[in-house]
Design an enzyme around this catalytic site. Structure first.
Site, short mmCIF file in Angstrom:
data_model
loop_
_atom_site.label_atom_id
_atom_site.label_comp_id
_atom_site.label_asym_id
_atom_site.label_seq_id
_atom_site.Cartn_x
_atom_site.Cartn_y
_atom_site.Cartn_z
N GLN A 34 22.03 25.46 28.98
CA GLN A 34 21.37 24.60 28.02
C GLN A 34 20.06 25.27 27.66
O GLN A 34 19.10 25.24 28.41
CB GLN A 34 21.14 23.20 28.57
CG GLN A 34 20.46 22.32 27.54
CD GLN A 34 20.48 20.86 27.90
OE1 GLN A 34 21.07 20.45 28.88
NE2 GLN A 34 19.82 20.05 27.09
N LYS A 79 23.15 23.72 23.26
CA LYS A 79 23.99 23.90 24.44
C LYS A 79 24.93 25.06 24.14
O LYS A 79 25.48 25.14 23.04
CB LYS A 79 24.79 22.63 24.68
CG LYS A 79 23.92 21.51 25.25
CD LYS A 79 24.72 20.29 25.60
CE LYS A 79 23.82 19.28 26.28
NZ LYS A 79 24.34 17.92 26.18
N LYS A 97 27.39 27.93 20.06
CA LYS A 97 26.07 27.31 20.22
C LYS A 97 26.10 25.99 19.49
O LYS A 97 26.31 25.94 18.28
CB LYS A 97 25.00 28.20 19.59
CG LYS A 97 24.53 29.30 20.49
CD LYS A 97 23.52 30.14 19.76
CE LYS A 97 22.15 29.50 19.78
NZ LYS A 97 21.14 30.44 19.22
N ASP A 126 11.63 34.85 17.98
CA ASP A 126 11.60 34.37 19.37
C ASP A 126 11.99 35.52 20.30
O ASP A 126 12.92 35.40 21.08
CB ASP A 126 12.55 33.18 19.53
CG ASP A 126 12.42 32.51 20.88
OD1 ASP A 126 11.41 32.75 21.56
OD2 ASP A 126 13.33 31.76 21.26
#
Lengths: 307, 380
Positions: free
Chosen positions: A24, A29, A65, A210
């Site tokens: 998670q 998830k 995903k 990210d």
């Protein structure tokens, strides 16, 4: 899953039910499926015992995903964020793949269901290989760390433990690292590969948004001579396209910070990443980014309190 | 080595704290004055009558806040004047409430930074004076570490991800190898600063605090206006959202306080709506970066500290997020969330117990003092 049942019917639901929840993450998830096809029924008349063996090769592995609705967010905000991130992720992955950046293949996009199906990358995350400090993902979930104040004649025990932690950073039980070492790949080599993978990505004007060591996978390649492994960039949920040096610099800075906080002892290695990045990008493109990066560093770390 | 070591290999990983049990009651007076709150608190660490634990008691926690008129922020010089006017009374009150004498005190802790320079100097100056007067050693404390240590003490959460949200700071912090490491933070202004400045724009009162008044008004808001959502990895950018929400107040559809109760059109935007939208969007960003940090390091618990941490909506959102991950949220009430002296005393006493004393010539203050610059010697 209560969250998946509350959403309207989505074509991905079939696979979500059959997939195995492996992680998670912050946004989604992540489910894993051995293959998109139903398990084949193969009968071997000679040896009935191994009839149900589904030793499918890993190449068919699928990752789904699922961005489930975040209940803490305002529904309007959540819906728009989820769909825009899903679409950006798919778009960036497709674009990156087109220009030869190593990323997982997109298999399908189900924006209503909040699902994206991706090729499963077999390997280890860079974080696992570098041994992300004391906070191993698996470790902490199993055993909650606890500190106890005890009668201790001296603080010697504490000292001893600290030293052990430092030394044993990249040691036992690290399969990925062992394999790389077996292939004659050192940390510096790994850093250079990361740097050139990032340069390749940025040359396509995509910024990842990210970058952490968890979001880079190491996949071994069949060709073990010239390039024994490749860096696969994953998790493009916050990606976008950019044109200013500023955007690229922020992208690099995010990674720099992740290095500093996750791998406090490997901080120096990051210089190797930048070096390879600069080489991959070329002098002309690197210069303005380098200047911006210095600016961004100052902004984040020594910010004035009153803003 | 001994039985203590043997037990660490059992199912739960227990790290042995380097802190030794105090042989007697230890007292510390903490002085905080890094922003517009002036606080003084006295804490005691004493050996528990049974077992091997340490009993921590808050003996007093006194605070006085410098409140400016609506539409104005607090300026360093005026804030320092307020601190100078009040500090003697605040310290006397803390001593009186605690019922202790100066001769009982083991150390004096003061805020070394980060914060506003002149108000910080007032606290440090008084701490130095008291130290010399009574012959008590000094301990300089990082303000952020003070918040974290007090939060950990009050909520007894062992190793949480810390979201530190206040007027001057917005950071996501996790402990690793004797440092509080910053995983994410704001790239421009702090969340408290963002809320305070918006409160000023729409003319909310600064009493008891601008952030609290926004929280109250936001409950009456219904419409979510679109605002920029700036998460960059584990960092956030809040300047854009402030600018954007400010520009709504110049919109023709905007209804200010004067006409807010009169009939309004369908597409009207009230000050309530703006407070609501600002909170919903900015807090969603904070919860998201906290969740990212949790996923990244694999932690389950969240501790919210700092002045904005007493916002119930933020606590609620964080609670929903944590429950989706089977985690827990720890938060404290305003007496410990908002800047106070007791947290400085707590962090100072922990350092003192590890033998960390700040010599007089090193008791200068610094406006910029990173959370990760502190060596956290008292944790394993």
């Amino acid at each position: 899953m209560s969250s998946s049942s509350s959403t309207p019917y989505s074509p991905s639901a079939y696979y979500l039910e059959r997939g195995e929840l492996i992680k998670q993450g912050a946004e989604a998830k992540v489910y894993s499926l051995p293959s998109l096809f139903p398990p084949p029924k193969i009968y071997y008349p000679s040896s009935p015992s191994s009839s149900s063996s589904t030793s499918t090769p890993n190449r068919d592995g699928v990752i789904i995903k699922h961005r489930f609705p975040k209940k803490y967010r305002h529904p309007t905000l959540d819906t728009s964020l989820t769909s825009s991130r899903l679409i950006f992720e798919a778009r960036s992955l497709a674009r990156a793949a087109k220009y030869g950046v190593v990323v997982p293949r997109v298999l399908w996009v189900d924006d209503r269901g909040g699902c994206i199906g991706l090729e499963r990358v077999e390997g280890w995350s860079v974080r696992e290989v570098l041994g992300g400090g004391a906070e191993g993902e698996m470790e902490l979930q199993e055993e909650e760390e606890e500190e106890v104040e005890l009668y201790m004649p001296s603080s010697q025990t504490g000292e001893g433990e600290r030293d052990v932690q430092g030394e044993g950073e990249v040691e036992e039980g690290n399969e990925g690292w062992e394999r790389l070492k077996g292939l004659g790949v050192g940390r510096d080599h790994l850093m250079r590969s990361i740097g050139s993978a990032l340069a390749k990505l940025h040359l396509t004007t995509i910024i990842h948004g990210d970058l952490t060591t968890s979001n880079m996978m190491i996949r071994l390649t069949p060709d073990s001579k010239t390039q024994p492994y490749e860096i696969v960039l994953i998790d493009f949920g916050l990606s976008s396209t950019a044109q200013f040096p500023e955007n690229y610099a922020v992208d690099l800075y995010v990674l720099e910070r992740a290095f500093a906080s996750t791998h406090p002892r490997s901080e120096k290695l990051y210089a190797g990443v930048l070096e390879a990045y600069a080489r991959g990008l070329g002098e002309k493109k690197w210069k303005p980014i380098e200047i911006k990066l210095k600016e961004v560093r100052k902004r984040g770390r020594k910010r004035d309190m009153t803003g | 080595m001994t039985t203590a070591q043997a037990s660490t290999s059992s199912t739960t990983k227990k790290k042995i704290s380097p802190l030794t049990r105090p042989s007697r009651r230890l007292l510390c007076l903490g002085i905080e004055g890094s922003a517009n709150k002036l606080g003084c608190g006295i804490i005691s660490h004493s050996p528990a009558p049974s077992g091997s634990t340490t009993k921590v008691t808050v003996l007093s926690n006194v605070r006085h806040t410098y409140i400016t008129p609506p539409g104005e922020g607090f300026l360093p010089s005026d804030t320092a004047r307020h601190h100078r006017d009040w500090i003697v009374r605040v310290i006397e009150e803390a001593i009186r409430k605690a019922g202790v004498r100066w001769s009982d005190m083991d150390c004096i802790a003061f805020t070394k930074g980060p914060g506003m320079g002149t108000p910080l100097q007032v606290g440090a100056l008084v701490a130095r004076t008291l130290s010399l007067l009574h012959g008590i050693p000094l301990v300089g404390v990082n303000h952020c570490v003070g918040h974290i240590e007090m939060g950990r003490q009050i909520t007894s959460s062992h190793n949480p991800i810390v979201l530190y949200v206040s007027g001057g700071n917005t950071q996501v912090i996790a402990y690793s190898q004797q440092r509080y490491r910053i995983f994410g933070e704001t790239l421009d202004i702090a969340i408290g600063n963002c809320l305070d400045r918006f409160a000023r724009v729409i003319g909310l009162r600064n009493d008891p605090s601008p952030g609290y008044n926004i929280e109250v008004e936001a409950k009456k808001g219904k419409k979510l206006v679109p605002l920029p959502y700036g998460t960059k990895g584990m960092d956030v950018s809040l300047a854009g959202i402030l600018h954007s929400v400010e520009s709504y107040t110049k919109d023709k559809k905007y209804i200010s306080w004067n006409t807010i109760n009169e009939g309004k059109g369908e597409d009207a935007i009230t000050a309530y709506d703006l407070c609501y939208s600002l909170q919903e969007t900015a807090f969603a960003m904070l919860v998201e970066i906290t969740e990212r940090a949790m996923a990244h390091v694999g932690a389950r618990d969240v501790l919210i500290v700092g002045g904005v941490g007493c916002n119930l909506r933020l606590q609620e959102m964080m609670g929903i997020m944590a429950s989706e991950r089977n985690g827990r949220v720890f938060a404290t009430d305003q007496s410990f969330c908002i800047d106070n002296g007791i947290m400085i005393a707590q962090a100072g006493l922990l350092a003192y117990r590890m033998g960390q004393i700040t010599p007089l010539e090193k008791t200068g203050v610094t406006q910029r003092y990173r959370t990760d610059a502190v060596h956290v010697s008292w944790r394993a």
